[in-house]
Enzyme design. Sequence first.
Site, mmCIF file in Angstrom:
data_model
loop_
_atom_site.group_PDB
_atom_site.id
_atom_site.type_symbol
_atom_site.label_atom_id
_atom_site.label_comp_id
_atom_site.label_asym_id
_atom_site.label_seq_id
_atom_site.Cartn_x
_atom_site.Cartn_y
_atom_site.Cartn_z
ATOM 1 N N MET A 197 0.846 -1.203 0.000
ATOM 2 C CA MET A 197 0.000 0.000 0.000
ATOM 3 C C MET A 197 0.882 1.254 0.000
ATOM 4 O O MET A 197 0.411 2.344 0.345
ATOM 5 C CB MET A 197 -0.946 -0.022 1.193
ATOM 6 C CG MET A 197 -1.924 -1.200 1.107
ATOM 7 S SD MET A 197 -3.458 -0.930 1.970
ATOM 8 C CE MET A 197 -2.883 -0.767 3.636
ATOM 9 N N ALA A 232 4.004 4.026 0.879
ATOM 10 C CA ALA A 232 4.731 4.565 2.041
ATOM 11 C C ALA A 232 5.812 3.554 2.409
ATOM 12 O O ALA A 232 5.899 3.077 3.539
ATOM 13 C CB ALA A 232 3.792 4.853 3.201
ATOM 14 N N LEU A 233 6.612 3.239 1.396
ATOM 15 C CA LEU A 233 7.542 2.109 1.488
ATOM 16 C C LEU A 233 8.642 2.347 2.516
ATOM 17 O O LEU A 233 9.086 3.472 2.738
ATOM 18 C CB LEU A 233 8.162 1.836 0.119
ATOM 19 C CG LEU A 233 7.174 1.506 -1.005
ATOM 20 C CD1 LEU A 233 7.928 1.227 -2.308
ATOM 21 C CD2 LEU A 233 6.297 0.311 -0.645
ATOM 22 N N HIS A 234 9.056 1.251 3.137
ATOM 23 C CA HIS A 234 10.156 1.282 4.108
ATOM 24 C C HIS A 234 11.006 0.031 3.879
ATOM 25 O O HIS A 234 10.709 -0.777 2.970
ATOM 26 C CB HIS A 234 9.614 1.353 5.537
ATOM 27 C CG HIS A 234 8.552 0.346 5.836
ATOM 28 N ND1 HIS A 234 8.794 -1.010 5.875
ATOM 29 C CD2 HIS A 234 7.217 0.487 6.064
ATOM 30 C CE1 HIS A 234 7.679 -1.648 6.141
ATOM 31 N NE2 HIS A 234 6.697 -0.776 6.255
ATOM 32 N N GLY A 259 11.117 -2.723 5.296
ATOM 33 C CA GLY A 259 10.365 -3.977 5.352
ATOM 34 C C GLY A 259 9.883 -4.360 3.957
ATOM 35 O O GLY A 259 10.103 -5.482 3.485
ATOM 36 N N HIS A 260 9.262 -3.399 3.262
ATOM 37 C CA HIS A 260 8.810 -3.650 1.888
ATOM 38 C C HIS A 260 10.007 -3.979 0.987
ATOM 39 O O HIS A 260 9.960 -4.890 0.165
ATOM 40 C CB HIS A 260 8.118 -2.420 1.306
ATOM 41 C CG HIS A 260 6.881 -1.984 2.043
ATOM 42 N ND1 HIS A 260 6.792 -0.796 2.725
ATOM 43 C CD2 HIS A 260 5.677 -2.579 2.194
ATOM 44 C CE1 HIS A 260 5.597 -0.672 3.248
ATOM 45 N NE2 HIS A 260 4.891 -1.734 2.947
ATOM 46 N N LYS A 268 5.072 -9.968 9.116
ATOM 47 C CA LYS A 268 4.599 -8.911 10.021
ATOM 48 C C LYS A 268 3.064 -8.949 10.089
ATOM 49 O O LYS A 268 2.463 -8.736 11.123
ATOM 50 C CB LYS A 268 5.118 -7.571 9.499
ATOM 51 C CG LYS A 268 4.282 -6.372 9.745
ATOM 52 C CD LYS A 268 4.708 -5.682 10.995
ATOM 53 C CE LYS A 268 4.073 -4.334 11.232
ATOM 54 N NZ LYS A 268 2.861 -4.026 10.551
HETATM 55 P P1 AMP Z 1 1.524 -2.958 3.449
HETATM 56 O O1 AMP Z 1 2.041 -1.905 2.533
HETATM 57 O O2 AMP Z 1 1.587 -2.576 4.892
HETATM 58 O O3 AMP Z 1 0.193 -3.495 3.021
HETATM 59 O O4 AMP Z 1 2.535 -4.181 3.346
HETATM 60 C C1 AMP Z 1 2.864 -4.759 2.107
HETATM 61 C C2 AMP Z 1 3.653 -6.013 2.375
HETATM 62 O O5 AMP Z 1 4.841 -5.695 3.099
HETATM 63 C C3 AMP Z 1 2.882 -7.030 3.225
HETATM 64 O O6 AMP Z 1 3.143 -8.341 2.756
HETATM 65 C C4 AMP Z 1 3.470 -6.801 4.608
HETATM 66 O O7 AMP Z 1 3.383 -7.926 5.454
HETATM 67 C C5 AMP Z 1 4.912 -6.485 4.269
HETATM 68 N N1 AMP Z 1 5.538 -5.739 5.375
HETATM 69 C C6 AMP Z 1 5.049 -4.653 6.011
HETATM 70 N N2 AMP Z 1 5.873 -4.293 7.021
HETATM 71 C C7 AMP Z 1 6.901 -5.182 7.021
HETATM 72 C C8 AMP Z 1 8.067 -5.354 7.824
HETATM 73 N N3 AMP Z 1 8.330 -4.533 8.844
HETATM 74 N N4 AMP Z 1 8.899 -6.372 7.542
HETATM 75 C C9 AMP Z 1 8.633 -7.223 6.512
HETATM 76 N N5 AMP Z 1 7.544 -7.106 5.709
HETATM 77 C C10 AMP Z 1 6.685 -6.110 5.961
#
Ligand code: AMP
Length: 287
Positions: free
Chosen positions: A30, A32-34, A36-37, A151
């Site tokens: 979604m 707002a990448l960091h 983790g992404h 996560k």
């Molecule tokens: P989101 O943008 O929050 O929907 O996350 C997109 C993908 O990135 C999902 O599969 C999340 O589980 C993964 N994700 C989010 N935060 C982390 C993190 N801190 N470490 C690893 N993967 C993550």
Amino acid sequence: MRAYRRIYFLDKKLDDYRANGKTIGFVPTMGALHQGHLSLIQQAKEKCDVVVCSIFVNPTQFNDENDLINYPITIDEDIKLLKSVGCDYGFIPSVKTIYPPNLETRLKVNLGFVGTTMEGKFRPGHFDGVIQVVKRLLDIVKPDVLFLGDKDFQQCIVIEKMVQHFGLPIEVVKCATIREKDGLAMSSRNKRLDKESRKAALLLSQYLEEITQKAATHSLKELINYYYNKLNEHPLIRVEYLDIVDSIELSPISEVGKVTSARVLVAAYVGGVRLIDNKAMHNFVVS
Ligand code: AMP
């Protein structure tokens, strides 16, 4: 890195790779990448020939309108980050592209208990929205491998069940949670934490760690009660759930008896921002 907004051009590009027998890895986000992404993209690059990352803030998975309105959007920065890790293609569709009129939206997947516990209980309709958007994105990208983050542990299980339900020929790879140096799980929502809330948020990962360490020598019920109350006593924190469950069906482990793989999961509002985190309880056996 090329970013596409429209399905047609992305599909045309990916078709060339498919025709040449190349494997496609897909990372839905979604934005707002960091880090983790980015770690998911790096793992996708290692395993697949081509990597596609989607950025789409899916309105149908937000049960709380304010959460949707306040969700951080940083597209320009995201594109720079995708380039920096060598992502091949970005897919940044509009809501109309993902949800055209006449699209079959009522996807019924029997999730059983997994769909009604924890996130399913506190965010009614959330997993319906997740299933809807991920199925649509998978139909568009048609990847060989889907990369998800641990996560969102329950979400991983839901998506695995969905992939199985529709018999999709896609491998699901679950990637470890990336944390800040002090242990806070990275999340796009962390951007919304003020200084005091950021400090308080650290308690989530700290207490999860303490629970995993004490589990072998303490009553699980007492541990959970103790840390649930300790978190809730903090003026900035309101806990939704703190549960120890088996890692497959997410049943509370007291009901399962013997399990070899358990997980402790938490969801809490910290300074008004909803955060989730979880940790594995390795080789943990309840007799
Ligand atoms: P989101 O943008 O929050 O929907 O996350 C997109 C993908 O990135 C999902 O599969 C999340 O589980 C993964 N994700 C989010 N935060 C982390 C993190 N801190 N470490 C690893 N993967 C993550």
